[in-house]
Design a protein around this motif. Structure first.
Motif, PDB file in Angstrom:
ATOM      1  N   MET B   1       0.809  -1.206   0.000  1.00 45.90           N
ATOM      2  CA  MET B   1       0.000   0.000   0.000  1.00 45.90           C
ATOM      3  C   MET B   1       0.845   1.259   0.000  1.00 45.90           C
ATOM      4  SD  MET B   1      -2.930  -1.100   2.621  1.00 45.90           S
ATOM      5  CE  MET B   1      -2.129  -2.608   3.123  1.00 45.90           C
ATOM      6  N   ALA B   2       2.165   1.029  -0.081  1.00 43.15           N
ATOM      7  CA  ALA B   2       2.984   2.240  -0.003  1.00 43.15           C
ATOM      8  C   ALA B   2       4.329   2.003  -0.656  1.00 43.15           C
ATOM      9  CB  ALA B   2       3.188   2.641   1.449  1.00 43.15           C
ATOM     10  N   SER B   3       4.865   3.076  -1.179  1.00 39.59           N
ATOM     11  CA  SER B   3       6.220   2.978  -1.715  1.00 39.59           C
ATOM     12  C   SER B   3       7.163   3.635  -0.725  1.00 39.59           C
ATOM     13  CB  SER B   3       6.298   3.693  -3.061  1.00 39.59           C
ATOM     14  OG  SER B   3       6.011   5.053  -2.869  1.00 39.59           O
ATOM     15  N   VAL B   4       8.398   3.177  -0.732  1.00 39.63           N
ATOM     16  CA  VAL B   4       9.398   3.751   0.162  1.00 39.63           C
ATOM     17  C   VAL B   4      10.562   4.201  -0.703  1.00 39.63           C
ATOM     18  CG1 VAL B   4      10.910   3.333   2.115  1.00 39.63           C
ATOM     19  CG2 VAL B   4       8.730   2.159   1.979  1.00 39.63           C
ATOM     20  N   LYS B   5      11.055   5.401  -0.440  1.00 41.80           N
ATOM     21  CA  LYS B   5      12.166   5.877  -1.249  1.00 41.80           C
ATOM     22  C   LYS B   5      13.263   6.380  -0.327  1.00 41.80           C
ATOM     23  CE  LYS B   5      13.195   8.951  -5.068  1.00 41.80           C
ATOM     24  NZ  LYS B   5      12.750  10.165  -5.722  1.00 41.80           N
ATOM     25  N   LEU B   6      14.462   5.840  -0.487  1.00 37.29           N
ATOM     26  CA  LEU B   6      15.595   6.296   0.298  1.00 37.29           C
ATOM     27  C   LEU B   6      16.533   7.056  -0.627  1.00 37.29           C
ATOM     28  CD1 LEU B   6      14.963   3.065   1.297  1.00 37.29           C
ATOM     29  CD2 LEU B   6      16.446   3.890   3.100  1.00 37.29           C
ATOM     30  N   THR B   7      16.858   8.268  -0.272  1.00 42.81           N
ATOM     31  CA  THR B   7      17.744   9.084  -1.106  1.00 42.81           C
ATOM     32  C   THR B   7      18.981   9.483  -0.317  1.00 42.81           C
ATOM     33  OG1 THR B   7      15.664  10.005  -1.877  1.00 42.81           O
ATOM     34  CG2 THR B   7      17.678  10.957  -2.782  1.00 42.81           C
ATOM     35  N   ASN B   8      20.120   9.079  -0.797  1.00 40.93           N
ATOM     36  CA  ASN B   8      21.414   9.436  -0.191  1.00 40.93           C
ATOM     37  C   ASN B   8      21.420   9.261   1.323  1.00 40.93           C
ATOM     38  OD1 ASN B   8      22.340  10.173  -2.709  1.00 40.93           O
ATOM     39  ND2 ASN B   8      21.572  12.271  -2.477  1.00 40.93           N
ATOM     40  N   VAL B   9      20.808   8.199   1.786  1.00 39.85           N
ATOM     41  CA  VAL B   9      20.702   8.010   3.236  1.00 39.85           C
ATOM     42  C   VAL B   9      22.043   7.575   3.800  1.00 39.85           C
ATOM     43  CG1 VAL B   9      19.669   6.597   5.034  1.00 39.85           C
ATOM     44  CG2 VAL B   9      18.260   7.511   3.203  1.00 39.85           C
ATOM     45  N   LYS B  10      22.399   8.194   4.904  1.00 39.94           N
ATOM     46  CA  LYS B  10      23.677   7.908   5.524  1.00 39.94           C
ATOM     47  C   LYS B  10      23.457   7.797   7.015  1.00 39.94           C
ATOM     48  CE  LYS B  10      28.365   9.680   5.186  1.00 39.94           C
ATOM     49  NZ  LYS B  10      29.192  10.697   4.567  1.00 39.94           N
ATOM     50  N   LYS B  11      24.181   6.886   7.648  1.00 43.59           N
ATOM     51  CA  LYS B  11      24.052   6.757   9.098  1.00 43.59           C
ATOM     52  C   LYS B  11      25.426   6.783   9.738  1.00 43.59           C
ATOM     53  CE  LYS B  11      22.489   6.113  13.103  1.00 43.59           C
ATOM     54  NZ  LYS B  11      21.544   7.001  13.777  1.00 43.59           N
ATOM     55  N   ILE B  12      25.613   7.718  10.633  1.00 40.36           N
ATOM     56  CA  ILE B  12      26.881   7.801  11.347  1.00 40.36           C
ATOM     57  C   ILE B  12      26.587   7.601  12.830  1.00 40.36           C
ATOM     58  CG2 ILE B  12      28.922   9.210  11.799  1.00 40.36           C
ATOM     59  CD1 ILE B  12      28.115  10.837   9.299  1.00 40.36           C
ATOM     60  N   ILE B  50      14.317   3.202   8.427  1.00 41.10           N
ATOM     61  CA  ILE B  50      12.997   3.254   7.786  1.00 41.10           C
ATOM     62  C   ILE B  50      11.918   3.239   8.868  1.00 41.10           C
ATOM     63  CG2 ILE B  50      11.414   2.088   6.218  1.00 41.10           C
ATOM     64  CD1 ILE B  50      13.828   0.924   4.784  1.00 41.10           C
ATOM     65  N   ALA B  51      12.142   2.407   9.907  1.00 46.56           N
ATOM     66  CA  ALA B  51      11.149   2.280  10.972  1.00 46.56           C
ATOM     67  C   ALA B  51      11.061   3.543  11.814  1.00 46.56           C
ATOM     68  CB  ALA B  51      11.499   1.094  11.860  1.00 46.56           C
ATOM     69  N   GLY B  52      12.173   4.303  11.853  1.00 47.45           N
ATOM     70  CA  GLY B  52      12.173   5.493  12.694  1.00 47.45           C
ATOM     71  C   GLY B  52      12.805   5.234  14.049  1.00 47.45           C
ATOM     72  N   LEU B  53      13.416   4.078  14.215  1.00 45.03           N
ATOM     73  CA  LEU B  53      14.052   3.778  15.502  1.00 45.03           C
ATOM     74  C   LEU B  53      15.460   4.346  15.583  1.00 45.03           C
ATOM     75  CD1 LEU B  53      12.873   0.082  15.822  1.00 45.03           C
ATOM     76  CD2 LEU B  53      12.018   2.053  17.070  1.00 45.03           C
ATOM     77  N   GLU B  54      16.029   4.713  14.429  1.00 51.17           N
ATOM     78  CA  GLU B  54      17.330   5.380  14.432  1.00 51.17           C
ATOM     79  C   GLU B  54      17.176   6.705  13.694  1.00 51.17           C
ATOM     80  OE1 GLU B  54      20.019   4.331  15.893  1.00 51.17           O
ATOM     81  OE2 GLU B  54      19.720   2.163  16.105  1.00 51.17           O
ATOM     82  N   ASP B  55      17.918   7.695  14.159  1.00 52.09           N
ATOM     83  CA  ASP B  55      17.921   8.958  13.428  1.00 52.09           C
ATOM     84  C   ASP B  55      18.638   8.770  12.103  1.00 52.09           C
ATOM     85  OD1 ASP B  55      16.723  10.213  15.504  1.00 52.09           O
ATOM     86  OD2 ASP B  55      18.618  10.725  16.477  1.00 52.09           O
ATOM     87  N   ILE B  56      18.247   9.578  11.127  1.00 53.46           N
ATOM     88  CA  ILE B  56      18.919   9.539   9.832  1.00 53.46           C
ATOM     89  C   ILE B  56      19.964  10.648   9.846  1.00 53.46           C
ATOM     90  CG2 ILE B  56      18.564   9.757   7.354  1.00 53.46           C
ATOM     91  CD1 ILE B  56      15.551   9.012   8.086  1.00 53.46           C
ATOM     92  N   SER B  57      21.234  10.279   9.644  1.00 56.38           N
ATOM     93  CA  SER B  57      22.277  11.306   9.741  1.00 56.38           C
ATOM     94  C   SER B  57      22.249  12.241   8.546  1.00 56.38           C
ATOM     95  CB  SER B  57      23.654  10.652   9.846  1.00 56.38           C
ATOM     96  OG  SER B  57      23.661   9.714  10.875  1.00 56.38           O
ATOM     97  N   GLU B  58      22.073  11.659   7.361  1.00 60.25           N
ATOM     98  CA  GLU B  58      21.990  12.482   6.150  1.00 60.25           C
ATOM     99  C   GLU B  58      21.016  11.835   5.197  1.00 60.25           C
ATOM    100  OE1 GLU B  58      25.733  13.279   4.168  1.00 60.25           O
ATOM    101  OE2 GLU B  58      26.608  13.787   6.110  1.00 60.25           O
ATOM    102  N   GLY B  59      20.490  12.616   4.243  1.00 57.19           N
ATOM    103  CA  GLY B  59      19.595  12.063   3.241  1.00 57.19           C
ATOM    104  C   GLY B  59      18.153  12.062   3.711  1.00 57.19           C
ATOM    105  N   THR B  60      17.272  11.538   2.854  1.00 58.63           N
ATOM    106  CA  THR B  60      15.851  11.550   3.203  1.00 58.63           C
ATOM    107  C   THR B  60      15.241  10.183   2.965  1.00 58.63           C
ATOM    108  OG1 THR B  60      15.337  12.256   0.985  1.00 58.63           O
ATOM    109  CG2 THR B  60      15.432  13.976   2.664  1.00 58.63           C
ATOM    110  N   ILE B  61      14.236   9.887   3.758  1.00 60.39           N
ATOM    111  CA  ILE B  61      13.422   8.702   3.524  1.00 60.39           C
ATOM    112  C   ILE B  61      12.004   9.189   3.295  1.00 60.39           C
ATOM    113  CG2 ILE B  61      12.488   6.603   4.541  1.00 60.39           C
ATOM    114  CD1 ILE B  61      15.069   6.194   5.978  1.00 60.39           C
ATOM    115  N   GLU B  62      11.414   8.676   2.207  1.00 58.96           N
ATOM    116  CA  GLU B  62      10.033   9.069   1.912  1.00 58.96           C
ATOM    117  C   GLU B  62       9.161   7.836   1.943  1.00 58.96           C
ATOM    118  OE1 GLU B  62       9.913  11.227  -1.895  1.00 58.96           O
ATOM    119  OE2 GLU B  62      11.942  11.853  -1.359  1.00 58.96           O
ATOM    120  N   ILE B  63       7.989   7.979   2.512  1.00 66.44           N
ATOM    121  CA  ILE B  63       6.989   6.925   2.422  1.00 66.44           C
ATOM    122  C   ILE B  63       5.791   7.529   1.724  1.00 66.44           C
ATOM    123  CG2 ILE B  63       5.482   5.360   3.690  1.00 66.44           C
ATOM    124  CD1 ILE B  63       7.589   5.279   5.878  1.00 66.44           C
ATOM    125  N   ASP B  64       5.402   6.911   0.615  1.00 66.42           N
ATOM    126  CA  ASP B  64       4.305   7.452  -0.190  1.00 66.42           C
ATOM    127  C   ASP B  64       4.549   8.912  -0.552  1.00 66.42           C
ATOM    128  OD1 ASP B  64       2.714   5.393  -0.753  1.00 66.42           O
ATOM    129  OD2 ASP B  64       1.362   5.660   0.958  1.00 66.42           O
TER     130      ASP B  64
END
Ligand SMILES: Nc1ncnc2c1ncn2[C@@H]1O[C@H](COP(=O)(O)OP(=O)(O)OP(=O)(O)O)[C@@H](O)[C@H]1O
Ligand SMILES: [Mg+2]
Lengths: 467, 378
Positions: B1-12, B50-64
């Protein structure tokens, strides 16, 4: 032999326990002696200012001897107990291994016998030492003596008999079917040793609880004494009655009681909330200065609270919260720094897996819902521990309560109030009432403990997260 | 029911450990995407972002199409199954599953219907009144899935849900997850370190290493056209045989490789591709899957003489561990039906054999970049 190993830890614990018990005895007497010395000092002081002189507690040079006697008794009692236990263990090992040679039962039996004789002799010495002070103590002495012997005998005989019966069944089963009976799943020797240590520990516990109960029994007995109101040198009242309890109602006692109860209740509620929230935040949230904050509070907690007494008094006085208004003032004092008592509950929260929080978050819970619906139910023992300690602190506080109520009866808690009855001009008319008051004070706390104590034992996290 | 898009996601982590580098991925609606890779490669980290349990250091996550970087997990409408199940130990199975519904303040009869429905699908109706500690590992796993299922969430995340189960149960649960997926018909992101799970479950597989995406593709793509040496070795069991050798044109103008002194011609479409690319002669890393090696009766210029070391009987196939004259170890996979019983018995340790490679299914990697030379750089 590993069979021996199975009871030696128990022996060690018994040894430690009984030595501790002996120390408690010793301390009890030392404390009693010093108290007496002080009382006499006060009495002498009173003498010089020309008050009515009563010297109810003559110092007996024999007391030191009594202390030594009871210490020696306690230590030798341990030796005796150890001998008894190893003797019984040896006997059961012999039985379990189905020994036909009668000689192999002899060392065990001998040890048992020696142990019993030594233990009995020195138990008497111990009790004599304990009861040396008062002639009426003889009652206590006899009572305890008989009680302990009866309990030990009953335990040993009962357990021993059932062991013997089972050993017989075992032997018959082995003889007839060539295998142990179905209800025996461990080696008999091991079982016997466990059983012995079990008996040992329980005997010890019985002895210790009897010893610890003596002062309470004395207080309860005194509270029913109606022939005189002053302290006397005997324990059993000559005339019994509820006069002291009904008398309490005519004094300020109900007021003190209410004060204490209100304070304890309010502090229990507020302090529990503060401590648990604090612990939750420190355990689960990561924020700037978290570590420094924790160590700061740790260091701050090391300063004795008494240091703040004078300044607290000043502040509260300016706010008008001393003397007759001491209750709200004291509540403020008690809950003021309660957030610093976070260690125990934070430590417990830390053991609850973080993935439970995360799962709840995914399920749509807010942080507060995580605390109230996941963490707190899982930390029930620690919640109850927090409530109990928070409730107990004002209940038993003396120093702050005394200071802030400043001789104003309306602002006193029970500890301060009852203490005022022990002053020289009141003790002879209020001593038994003081005892009655003590009993009444103990009631809610005892009930609280009896109700909540089972939560301590409840295991909680089983099956939560697969290891 | 949804698309997920990760753009330049980085985790430090802790300002120094980079767990995920520059992660770009678009997960389509109702797609089943599997993250796979060795331990510590950042799969869980990406999933937890994606779940939101960790902060995203850089980049964006989109749901729908909506950026969710700053949304709390509870506001993302995502369900997650944890590796260690994370069941609430103080609640019964029923309450565990009903927890999220109760938080939504649904009426009890609706909750009852949903929970019993989910329990029926998962076959845990009999345990609804038990506490989690009274359940077996497999049953707990089902409860954990049930808890995620009742939420009708947009995206379904699973972090190594089967890794605590024994091999048999894992196979069974894998099949059930496929069924579940058909029933739920929603977007799945599934993390595993097991390539079999990845191949069987995923519509698309994301292969990761040290925080980088190594390849994204359908199971067929990553198996038949691994973009680099890492993917080639990671996907497929037993693992692909890798050897350094030379690539050159022979007299017919066809390409051939020369492992261990033999000369094996590249055939079919691989040959065409090499020609189209006009690959230069020179050193190359050759990859051959164990099932693309055959035993030959006679020696010859296009065969490699080897000695058998270990013979693993797997039932339907044999895994032959052999070594060449210079000591290189090679695994050969032979279907049992291809061997007559007599031949099979003779395959004992120390036996001399001749092997050859199937020319049309060889993989060629650049020795420096370790990239597949037939995959165009984008
Ligand atoms: N809280 C953390 N703090 C610092 N580093 C972390 C933290 N969590 C993970 N890491 C690091 O990030 C990297 C990726 O971890 P991650 O848990 O995503 O691996 P994974 O692919 O899920 O591995 P596995 O298959 O073992 O679960 C690892 O190198 C790990 O050490
Ligand atoms: Mg992981």
């Amino acid at each position: 032999m590993n069979k021996k190993k199975s009871y030696s830890p128990a022996l060690v614990s018994i040894l430690i326990g009984v030595v501790l018990c002996g120390l408690v005895f010793g301390l009890l007497f030392l404390v009693r002696n010093t108290l007496k010395a002080n009382d006499t000092g006060i009495v002498q002081m009173a003498q010089t200012i020309g008050r009515k002189i009563v010297d109810p507690y003559p110092i007996n040079p024999d007391h030191i001897g009594a202390v030594l006697l009871s210490l020696l008794g306690a230590i030798m009692l341990v030796v005796g107990a150890a001998l008894i236990i190893s003797g019984i263990a040896k006997l059961f090992e012999a039985i379990a291994e189905n020994e036909r040679n009668m000689m192999s039962y002899v060392p065990g039996a001998l040890m048992l016998l020696c142990g019993a004789v030594i233990a009995y002799g020195f138990a008497k010495a111990l009790l004599l030492g304990v009861t040396r002070f008062s002639t009426e103590g003889m009652y206590v002495h006899l009572f305890i003596d008989a009680g302990i012997l009866l309990i030990i005998a009953a335990l040993l005989i009962g357990m021993g008999c059932s062991r013997l019966v089972r050993a017989q069944k075992y032997n018959r089963s082995v003889k007839i079917y060539g295998m142990p009976p179905a209800d025996v799943n461990r080696s008999m020797g091991l079982k016997a040793s466990n059983l012995i240590s079990g008996i040992g520990i329980h005997t010890l516990l019985v002895i210790m609880s009897v010893v610890w109960l003596i002062p309470f029994v004395c207080i309860i007995l005194q509270s029913f004494r109606v022939e005189t109101a002053m302290p006397v040198g005997y324990v059993l009242p000559k005339t019994w009655g509820f006069g002291n309890y009904t008398g309490l109602l005519k004094t300020d006692f109900p007021k003190w009681y209410l004060n204490t109860f209100i304070m304890a209740l309010v502090v229990a509620v507020l302090q529990t909330i503060i401590v648990l929230c604090m612990s939750y935040v420190l355990s689960r949230f990561r924020f700037k200065m978290r570590k420094p904050l924790m160590s700061f509070m740790l260091i701050l907690g090391m300063f004795p609270g008494m240091l703040t007494m004078i300044i607290l008094y000043r502040v509260l006085k300016d706010l008008g919260l001393t003397q007759a208004n001491a209750v709200p003032g004291l509540i403020l004092v008690y809950i003021a720094s309660s957030g610093m008592g976070y260690y125990v509950s934070k430590g417990f929260f830390d053991t609850i897996p973080k993935s439970l929080d995360e799962a709840a978050c995914m399920d749509g819970a807010t942080k507060a819902q995580v605390l109230f619906r996941i963490i707190l139910p899982l930390a029930k023992p620690i919640v109850i521990y927090t409530i109990l300690t928070a409730f107990m602190a004002p209940w038993g506080d003396f120093v702050f309560a005394r200071y802030i109520s400043m001789n104003t009866s309306a602002g006193m808690n029970v500890a301060v109030g009852l203490n005022s009855w022990l002053s020289l001009d009141q003790i002879n008319s209020h001593y038994t009432m003081f005892c009655a008051g003590g009993v009444v004070v103990a009631i809610p706390v005892t009930i609280l403990f009896l109700c909540l104590q089972r939560y301590y034992v409840e295991g909680v996290t089983g099956g939560a997260v697969k290891g | 029911m949804a698309s997920v898009k990760l753009t330049n996601v980085k985790k430090i982590y802790d300002k120094k450990v980079v767990a995920v580098h520059d992660f770009n991925l678009e997960i389509k609606d109702k797609e089943f995407v599997v993250f796979v890779g060795p331990s510590g490669c950042g799969k869980s980290t990406t999933l937890r972002m994606i779940a939101g349990l960790e902060d995203i250091s850089e980049g964006t996550i989109e749901i729908d199409g909506e950026v969710v970087n700053d949304l709390q997990p509870k506001d993302r409408n995502i369900a997650m199954v944890f590796q260690n199940y994370a069941l609430y130990p103080h609640m019964t199975v029923y309450d565990n599953i009903a927890f999220s519904l109760r938080l939504q303040k649904l009426p009890e009869d609706v909750i009852y219907n949903k929970v019993t429905n989910a329990a029926e699908i998962l076959g845990i109706t009999d345990y609804l009144m038990r506490k989690p500690r009274a359940l077996s590992g497999g049953q707990r796993q089902r409860v954990a899935i049930g808890r995620a299922m009742v939420r009708d969430s947009k995206v379904f995340l699973m972090d190594e849900p089967l890794s605590n189960l024994d091999a048999k149960l894992r196979n069974q649960m894998r099949a059930e997850i496929i069924l579940l997926r058909q029933k739920l018909d929603t977007t799945f992101v599934y993390v595993t370190h097991d390539q079999t799970e990845a191949m069987t479950l995923g519509d698309r597989i994301v292969i990761m290493k040290d925080g980088y995406i190594m390849q994204v593709g359908t199971p067929t793509q990553v198996f038949e056209m691994p973009e680099n040496l890492f993917v080639a070795e990671f996907i497929g069991a037993p693992k692909m045989n890798i050897m350094r050798t030379n690539l050159r044109r022979n007299m017919n103008g066809n390409y051939c490789v020369t492992p261990f002194g033999s000369e094996i011609e590249v055939t079919g479409f691989k040959n065409e591709e090499l020609k189209a690319l006009n690959a230069r002669d020179g050193e190359i890393i050759l990859g051959v899957r164990p099932e693309h090696i055959t035993l030959t009766e006679n020696g010859g210029p296009n065969t490699i003489p080897v000695t058998l070391e270990v013979n693993e009987m797997m039932g339907s196939e044999l895994h032959l561990h052999v070594y060449t004259e210079d000591g290189t170890r090679i695994i050969v996979r032979v279907p049992t039906v291809d061997l007559d019983p007599e031949k099979r018995c003779s395959l004992v340790s120390g036996k001399k054999l001749n092997i050859t490679f199937t020319g049309k299914v060889m993989h060629f990697f650049d020795p420096k970049t370790e990239r597949n030379i037939l995959v165009k750089e984008d």
